[in-house]
Design an enzyme around this catalytic site. Structure first.
Site, PDB file in Angstrom:
ATOM      1  N   SER A 190       0.934  -1.203   0.106  1.00  0.00           N
ATOM      2  CA  SER A 190      -0.049  -0.157   0.009  1.00  0.00           C
ATOM      3  C   SER A 190       0.817   1.103   0.179  1.00  0.00           C
ATOM      4  O   SER A 190       2.081   1.474   0.437  1.00  0.00           O
ATOM      5  CB  SER A 190      -0.887   0.051   1.284  1.00  0.00           C
ATOM      6  OG  SER A 190      -1.586  -1.334   1.297  1.00  0.00           O
TER       7      SER A 190
ATOM      8  N   SER B 233       2.581  -3.186   7.999  1.00  0.00           N
ATOM      9  CA  SER B 233       2.772  -3.976   9.460  1.00  0.00           C
ATOM     10  C   SER B 233       3.944  -4.537   9.962  1.00  0.00           C
ATOM     11  O   SER B 233       4.437  -5.481   8.900  1.00  0.00           O
ATOM     12  CB  SER B 233       1.488  -4.906   9.348  1.00  0.00           C
ATOM     13  OG  SER B 233       0.299  -4.434   8.982  1.00  0.00           O
TER      14      SER B 233
ATOM     15  N   GLU C 213      -4.884 -19.423   4.654  1.00  0.00           N
ATOM     16  CA  GLU C 213      -5.866 -19.554   5.696  1.00  0.00           C
ATOM     17  C   GLU C 213      -6.954 -18.689   5.419  1.00  0.00           C
ATOM     18  O   GLU C 213      -7.144 -17.514   5.731  1.00  0.00           O
ATOM     19  CB  GLU C 213      -4.995 -19.010   7.002  1.00  0.00           C
ATOM     20  CG  GLU C 213      -5.570 -19.333   8.263  1.00  0.00           C
ATOM     21  CD  GLU C 213      -7.235 -19.478   8.599  1.00  0.00           C
ATOM     22  OE1 GLU C 213      -7.845 -20.544   8.310  1.00  0.00           O
ATOM     23  OE2 GLU C 213      -7.367 -18.621   9.224  1.00  0.00           O
TER      24      GLU C 213
HETATM   25  C1  LIG Z   1      -4.453  -3.070  10.408  1.00  0.00           C
HETATM   26  C2  LIG Z   1      -3.983  -2.950   8.878  1.00  0.00           C
HETATM   27  C3  LIG Z   1      -2.792  -3.484   8.572  1.00  0.00           C
HETATM   28  C4  LIG Z   1      -2.462  -3.203   7.195  1.00  0.00           C
HETATM   29  N1  LIG Z   1      -0.931  -3.970   6.970  1.00  0.00           N
HETATM   30  C5  LIG Z   1      -0.535  -3.678   5.758  1.00  0.00           C
HETATM   31  C6  LIG Z   1       0.455  -4.136   5.215  1.00  0.00           C
HETATM   32  O1  LIG Z   1       1.220  -4.955   5.825  1.00  0.00           O
HETATM   33  N2  LIG Z   1       1.081  -3.920   4.145  1.00  0.00           N
HETATM   34  C7  LIG Z   1       0.513  -3.051   3.192  1.00  0.00           C
HETATM   35  O2  LIG Z   1       0.854  -3.221   2.098  1.00  0.00           O
HETATM   36  N3  LIG Z   1      -0.766  -2.643   3.415  1.00  0.00           N
HETATM   37  C8  LIG Z   1      -1.395  -2.833   4.553  1.00  0.00           C
HETATM   38  N4  LIG Z   1      -2.418  -2.506   4.919  1.00  0.00           N
HETATM   39  C9  LIG Z   1      -3.106  -1.457   4.068  1.00  0.00           C
HETATM   40  C10 LIG Z   1      -4.370  -2.020   3.530  1.00  0.00           C
HETATM   41  O3  LIG Z   1      -4.442  -3.142   2.423  1.00  0.00           O
HETATM   42  C11 LIG Z   1      -5.233  -0.663   2.863  1.00  0.00           C
HETATM   43  O4  LIG Z   1      -5.597  -0.004   4.242  1.00  0.00           O
HETATM   44  C12 LIG Z   1      -6.475  -1.407   2.167  1.00  0.00           C
HETATM   45  O5  LIG Z   1      -6.256  -2.033   1.013  1.00  0.00           O
HETATM   46  C13 LIG Z   1      -7.428  -0.139   1.745  1.00  0.00           C
HETATM   47  O6  LIG Z   1      -6.703   0.922   1.219  1.00  0.00           O
HETATM   48  P1  LIG Z   1      -6.609   2.501   1.791  1.00  0.00           P
HETATM   49  O7  LIG Z   1      -6.334   2.439   3.080  1.00  0.00           O
HETATM   50  O8  LIG Z   1      -5.887   2.977   0.835  1.00  0.00           O
HETATM   51  O9  LIG Z   1      -8.137   2.908   1.542  1.00  0.00           O
HETATM   52  P2  LIG Z   1      -8.926   3.212   0.169  1.00  0.00           P
HETATM   53  O10 LIG Z   1      -8.745   2.336  -0.799  1.00  0.00           O
HETATM   54  O11 LIG Z   1      -8.372   4.777  -0.029  1.00  0.00           O
HETATM   55  O12 LIG Z   1     -10.389   3.289   0.377  1.00  0.00           O
HETATM   56  C14 LIG Z   1     -11.067   4.345   1.438  1.00  0.00           C
HETATM   57  C15 LIG Z   1     -12.509   4.287   1.285  1.00  0.00           C
HETATM   58  O13 LIG Z   1     -13.029   3.934  -0.214  1.00  0.00           O
HETATM   59  C16 LIG Z   1     -13.630   2.675  -0.392  1.00  0.00           C
HETATM   60  N5  LIG Z   1     -13.454   2.324  -1.669  1.00  0.00           N
HETATM   61  C17 LIG Z   1     -12.061   2.058  -2.378  1.00  0.00           C
HETATM   62  N6  LIG Z   1     -12.508   1.738  -3.725  1.00  0.00           N
HETATM   63  C18 LIG Z   1     -13.611   1.335  -3.607  1.00  0.00           C
HETATM   64  C19 LIG Z   1     -14.587   0.844  -4.626  1.00  0.00           C
HETATM   65  N7  LIG Z   1     -14.022   0.218  -5.972  1.00  0.00           N
HETATM   66  N8  LIG Z   1     -15.703   0.268  -4.584  1.00  0.00           N
HETATM   67  C20 LIG Z   1     -16.369   0.977  -3.409  1.00  0.00           C
HETATM   68  N9  LIG Z   1     -15.609   1.511  -2.399  1.00  0.00           N
HETATM   69  C21 LIG Z   1     -14.439   1.738  -2.479  1.00  0.00           C
HETATM   70  C22 LIG Z   1     -12.842   1.783   0.704  1.00  0.00           C
HETATM   71  O14 LIG Z   1     -13.812   0.462   0.996  1.00  0.00           O
HETATM   72  C23 LIG Z   1     -12.774   2.632   1.899  1.00  0.00           C
HETATM   73  O15 LIG Z   1     -14.068   2.773   2.684  1.00  0.00           O
HETATM   74  C24 LIG Z   1      -2.918  -2.472   6.415  1.00  0.00           C
HETATM   75  C25 LIG Z   1      -4.359  -2.031   6.759  1.00  0.00           C
HETATM   76  C26 LIG Z   1      -4.838  -2.026   8.063  1.00  0.00           C
HETATM   77  C27 LIG Z   1      -5.855  -1.438   8.459  1.00  0.00           C
END
Ligand SMILES: Cc1cc2nc3c(=O)[nH]c(=O)nc-3n(C[C@H](O)[C@H](O)[C@H](O)COP(=O)(O)OP(=O)(O)OC[C@H]3O[C@@H](n4cnc5c(N)ncnc54)[C@H](O)[C@@H]3O)c2cc1C
Length: 405
Positions: free
Chosen positions: A141, A173, A256
């Site tokens: 990400s 993470s 898993e």
């Molecule tokens: C506890 C935790 C651990 C994590 N660990 C890692 C890690 O180790 N490595 C890593 O690379 N990433 C990690 N992540 C990141 C995680 O993969 C992203 O947070 C996740 O993919 C969502 O991306 P974003 O936060 O950029 O939100 P965004 O993609 O910007 O989304 C924002 C909002 O828009 C909505 N949205 C986005 N696109 C759509 C769509 N097409 N249709 C409908 N709604 C949509 C989403 O559901 C969300 O509500 C972690 C996240 C968390 C919370």
């Protein structure tokens, strides 16, 4: 499908139980109050010698049986367990709240190298994952690329025998307790977005790579921002072909997928809540005897937990027949993550104002503030590993065949 253990599964279950009962260090046993107990990855590099000792003892006990990587083939040092045995193993580990060992190295990077890596890459990295010597973090990400991961911008340019990386990752993470990082980087900015991405592995202590903490709203340090400033990574650390990294990354199958641990966690939460609310200590703080609505919600939570078990069973029965769960895994992930949030909200309301107490050691806090903390810590569950909206998109399109719009 018959859900009673076969004779072999019962024998295997007994073996797993015995190892957990006889070999799991005290620190990891239920009810242990040691600070930070439970996380193998941070314990292994803790300043506290007792934590390091526990992490290494537990890793050795699992490694001896190939159980650090139960799903890897035997030829690569795993246990080569069948899907059903893996399920039994996960069930028993979750039941005992035993920490897994190996983290993302075991669940993500190892399986990727087994499929896409070179012999040299497998020989270098797999044994160190299996011994618990090296922990990995995932750099996918970015601030502008989460759900739409293919928009990632972190740039890698080939320079002699190296790639030079500049850019930023976020939500990495465990990067602060990891030794190596695997990352998706852009190697061809002109190509269509999925086709210009490569998969690179790097030592997390490479000069120019900076890991900065992100503290979550429960005041825990779980993830990080990761910055790259002219980070030189040997080209031999490219996994798969250049510009084909999207397909390498996308094939990282999470083995898993049954969420059995989630189902067990929900059942445990409810059982503990009911037991405590009826106990001499809990009864005066609980509102269960005065509120029909709360009692009904508890009944709903029980029903939903049993539904979650059935989602898990469906996935394992598919895996058992050699099928790869797709929207079924999304259904289970969505249901599990939203259920634990509902359970946390319910748990805090059962205790009324006592549900606001946050300190684990506060004698007035019901159940060591378990539900109050879960209220906060369960929030990211509907974001991590694909948000609820993305899971619903998958279920709607791949599962129900609805148009993408
Ligand atoms: C506890 C935790 C651990 C994590 N660990 C890692 C890690 O180790 N490595 C890593 O690379 N990433 C990690 N992540 C990141 C995680 O993969 C992203 O947070 C996740 O993919 C969502 O991306 P974003 O936060 O950029 O939100 P965004 O993609 O910007 O989304 C924002 C909002 O828009 C909505 N949205 C986005 N696109 C759509 C769509 N097409 N249709 C409908 N709604 C949509 C989403 O559901 C969300 O509500 C972690 C996240 C968390 C919370």
């Amino acid at each position: 499908m018959d859900w009673n253990d076969s004779a072999e599964q019962a024998t295997f279950r007994a073996q797993v139980r015995e190892v957990i009962e006889t070999k799991m260090p005290e620190r990891y046993r239920r009810g242990s109050s040691a600070e930070g107990a439970g996380s193998w990855q941070s314990d292994r590099i803790s300043k506290d010698p007792a934590a390091r000792q526990a992490a290494s003892e537990w890793a050795n006990a699992l490694a001896e049986r190939g159980w650090i990587a139960p799903h890897w083939p035997k030829e690569y040092g795993g246990a080569g367990l069948s899907p059903m045995e893996q399920f039994v193993f996960k069930q028993e580990m979750a039941q005992a709240q035993a920490p897994g060992v190996g983290g993302m190295g075991v669940s993500l990077l190892g399986p990727t190298l087994i499929v896409h890596g070179t012999e040299a890459q497998r020989a270098e990295h797999l044994p160190r994952i299996l011994s618990g010597e090296v922990a990995w973090a995932e750099g996918y990400s970015e601030p502008g690329a989460g759900s739409d991961l293919a928009s990632l911008q972190t740039r890698a340019i080939k320079d002699g025998d190296d790639y030079v990386i500049n850019g930023q990752k976020i939500w990495t993470s465990g990067a602060h307790t990891a030794d190596w990082l695997f990352a998706l980087v852009r190697t061809d900015p002109e190509a269509p977005k999925h086709r210009g991405i490569s998969f690179l592995m790097m030592d997390i202590h490479t000069p120019g790579l900076n890991v900065r903490p992100l503290i979550n709203m429960a005041w825990e340090h779980g993830f990080n921002e990761t910055f790259f400033e002219d980070v030189r990574v040997p080209a031999k650390n490219l996994v798969g072909d250049e510009n084909r990294g999207w397909y390498v990354g996308a094939s990282l199958l999470d083995f898993e997928r049954s969420n059995i641990a989630g189902a067990i966690e929900n059942r445990r939460l409810l059982t503990n809540l009911i037991t405590y609310a009826g106990s001499a200590e809990g009864r005066p703080k609980s509102r269960l005897s005065e509120s029909v609505a709360l009692r009904h919600e508890l009944a709903d939570a029980y029903v939903q937990t049993e539904v979650l078990f059935n989602f898990s069973f469906r996935i394992i029965s598919m895996q058992n027949r050699g099928l790869i769960p797709n929207y079924e895994a999304s259904t289970s992930k969505l249901f599990n993550s939203e259920l634990v949030q509902r359970a946390a909200r319910l748990g805090t309301r059962v205790f009324g104002l006592y549900g606001n107490l946050w300190d684990r050691d506060d004698p007035m806090a019901p159940m060591g503030a378990q539900f109050t903390r879960l209220y906060v810590t369960s929030i990211p569950r509907t974001i991590a590993a694909g948000s609820s909206e993305i899971q619903r998109n998958i279920i709607a399109t791949r599962g129900l065949g609805l148009p993408r719009g």
